[in-house]
Design a protein around this motif. Structure first.
Motif, PDB file in Angstrom:
ATOM      1  N   ASP A  29      31.608  28.977  35.536  1.00  0.00           N
ATOM      2  CA  ASP A  29      32.872  28.659  36.196  1.00  0.00           C
ATOM      3  C   ASP A  29      32.635  28.166  37.619  1.00  0.00           C
ATOM      4  O   ASP A  29      33.325  27.258  38.097  1.00  0.00           O
ATOM      5  N   SER A  73      37.586  37.512  40.833  1.00  0.00           N
ATOM      6  CA  SER A  73      37.612  37.123  39.431  1.00  0.00           C
ATOM      7  C   SER A  73      37.565  38.348  38.523  1.00  0.00           C
ATOM      8  O   SER A  73      38.291  38.432  37.525  1.00  0.00           O
ATOM      9  N   GLU A 128      42.801  33.326  41.060  1.00  0.00           N
ATOM     10  CA  GLU A 128      42.025  32.096  40.917  1.00  0.00           C
ATOM     11  C   GLU A 128      42.021  31.286  42.205  1.00  0.00           C
ATOM     12  O   GLU A 128      41.037  30.606  42.506  1.00  0.00           O
ATOM     13  N   LYS A 131      39.354  32.921  44.215  1.00  0.00           N
ATOM     14  CA  LYS A 131      38.056  32.634  43.582  1.00  0.00           C
ATOM     15  C   LYS A 131      37.603  31.206  43.875  1.00  0.00           C
ATOM     16  O   LYS A 131      36.465  30.975  44.282  1.00  0.00           O
ATOM     17  N   CYS A 132      38.498  30.253  43.676  1.00  0.00           N
ATOM     18  CA  CYS A 132      38.147  28.844  43.878  1.00  0.00           C
ATOM     19  C   CYS A 132      37.800  28.550  45.327  1.00  0.00           C
ATOM     20  O   CYS A 132      36.845  27.828  45.612  1.00  0.00           O
ATOM     21  N   THR A 175      48.941  26.393  36.728  1.00  0.00           N
ATOM     22  CA  THR A 175      48.432  27.581  36.042  1.00  0.00           C
ATOM     23  C   THR A 175      49.342  27.973  34.888  1.00  0.00           C
ATOM     24  O   THR A 175      48.874  28.319  33.791  1.00  0.00           O
TER      25      THR A 175
END
Length: 304
Positions: A29, A73, A128, A131-132, A175
């Motif tokens: 990922d 995550s 997310e 995380k991103c 999303t």
């Protein structure tokens, strides 16, 4: 496939499946997110492919670089997975009781999957986003004046400080669309492959039943994961761009973002990160479903 179980056990099984997903799939990922971020913009950072990206991460940051952003995550995916599988199972049982269906039924699977996918998007979007943003700030983040975060909590606090609470939900529409559509594809493939394999292997001896269940979970989960990402990757590309764009005034419309990507990078840009995504999809989702099936058996959840 009728199911009888206490509600909380379904959510526990889903939680464990989510942990397995992150352990196996997060390095893939990270590569996917970097490709989606850097190979769809006009600055100097470009990767030839997923292998080149992974090699560069390992060279500059080591193995820990592949797990950058994994903290949020783990939390997000574990709870998301718990809700995803738990809500799907509950609604499926309810619809099966009303429709009195036996075996996979699209009138049961599709609304149950779309509902659970839409619901988890509200949990998944903030995790997310963190995380991103953590993933793209690695040593390849050479953009002048780029923001650096000390961790997911720092990222969350600074996002709220600069963008307000609404900023945590940036990319929410993308999303929602990704999870509702992708969830429908995922569970359709999973249910039909699982039903087909069980019908072909029902004559397997009792001695090999556990191995048969494990193999069924690996194959059905892996194929469902590949189908999920093959169907919704462009929406995921749009979501990554929306969530990592430093300009808070930029559009949050995923279709406008994809139109811009298509004009600059063509259809290939809309599928940026396809290689590592599909490489991740099978093992990560195979691990998730195999763990789910094991947890269902361990927790004593009855299935027909």
């Amino acid at each position: 496939m009728a199911e009888k179980s206490s509600t909380h056990k379904e959510y526990v099984a889903g939680f464990l499946a989510g942990i397995a997903t992150v352990v196996v799939g997060h390095p893939f990922d990270t590569v996917k997110v970097k490709l989606q971020k850097h190979n769809t913009e006009g600055h100097q950072i470009k990767y030839k492919n997923g292998l080149h990206c992974a090699a560069r991460i390992l060279k500059n940051e080591g193995v820990t670089g592949l797990y950058r952003g994994a903290t949020s995550s783990f939390v997000g995916v574990a709870f998301e997975s718990s809700l995803f599988f738990g809500m799907y199972s509950q609604m499926k049982q309810s619809l099966q009781g009303r429709l009195k269906s036996s075996g996979p039924d699209p009138l049961v699977i599709i609304p149950s999957a779309a509902y659970s996918g839409a619901a988890i998007s509200f949990v998944l979007c903030p995790s997310e986003l963190l995380k991103c943003r953590m993933q793209v700030q690695g040593t390849d983040s050479l953009i002048p004046n780029s923001v650096r975060y000390n961790g997911p909590i720092d990222c969350a606090l600074r996002t709220i400080e600069t963008e307000g609470v609404r900023g945590i939900f940036r990319g929410g529409v993308a999303t929602l669309l990704r999870e509702s559509l992708g969830g429908t594809v995922f569970f359709c493939v999973y249910e039909y492959v699982r039903h087909f394999m069980h019908s072909k292997l029902e004559a397997a001896s009792h001695d090999h039943k556990s191995l048969t269940e494990f193999g069924t979970g690996v194959i059905s989960g892996g194929l469902a994961g590949v189908a999920f990402w093959s169907a919704v990757l462009p929406l995921d590309v749009a979501k990554t761009i929306i969530q990592t764009d430093p300009d808070i005034r930029s559009t949050r419309n995923p279709f406008q973002v994809l139109h811009s990507v298509y004009r600059m990078a063509g259809i290939r840009g809309c599928y940026a990160g396809l290689g590592p995504t599909l490489l991740r999809a099978f093992p990560a989702n195979a691990a998730a479903i195999a763990t789910l099936e094991f947890a269902i058996k361990f927790l004593g959840i009855e299935r027909e």
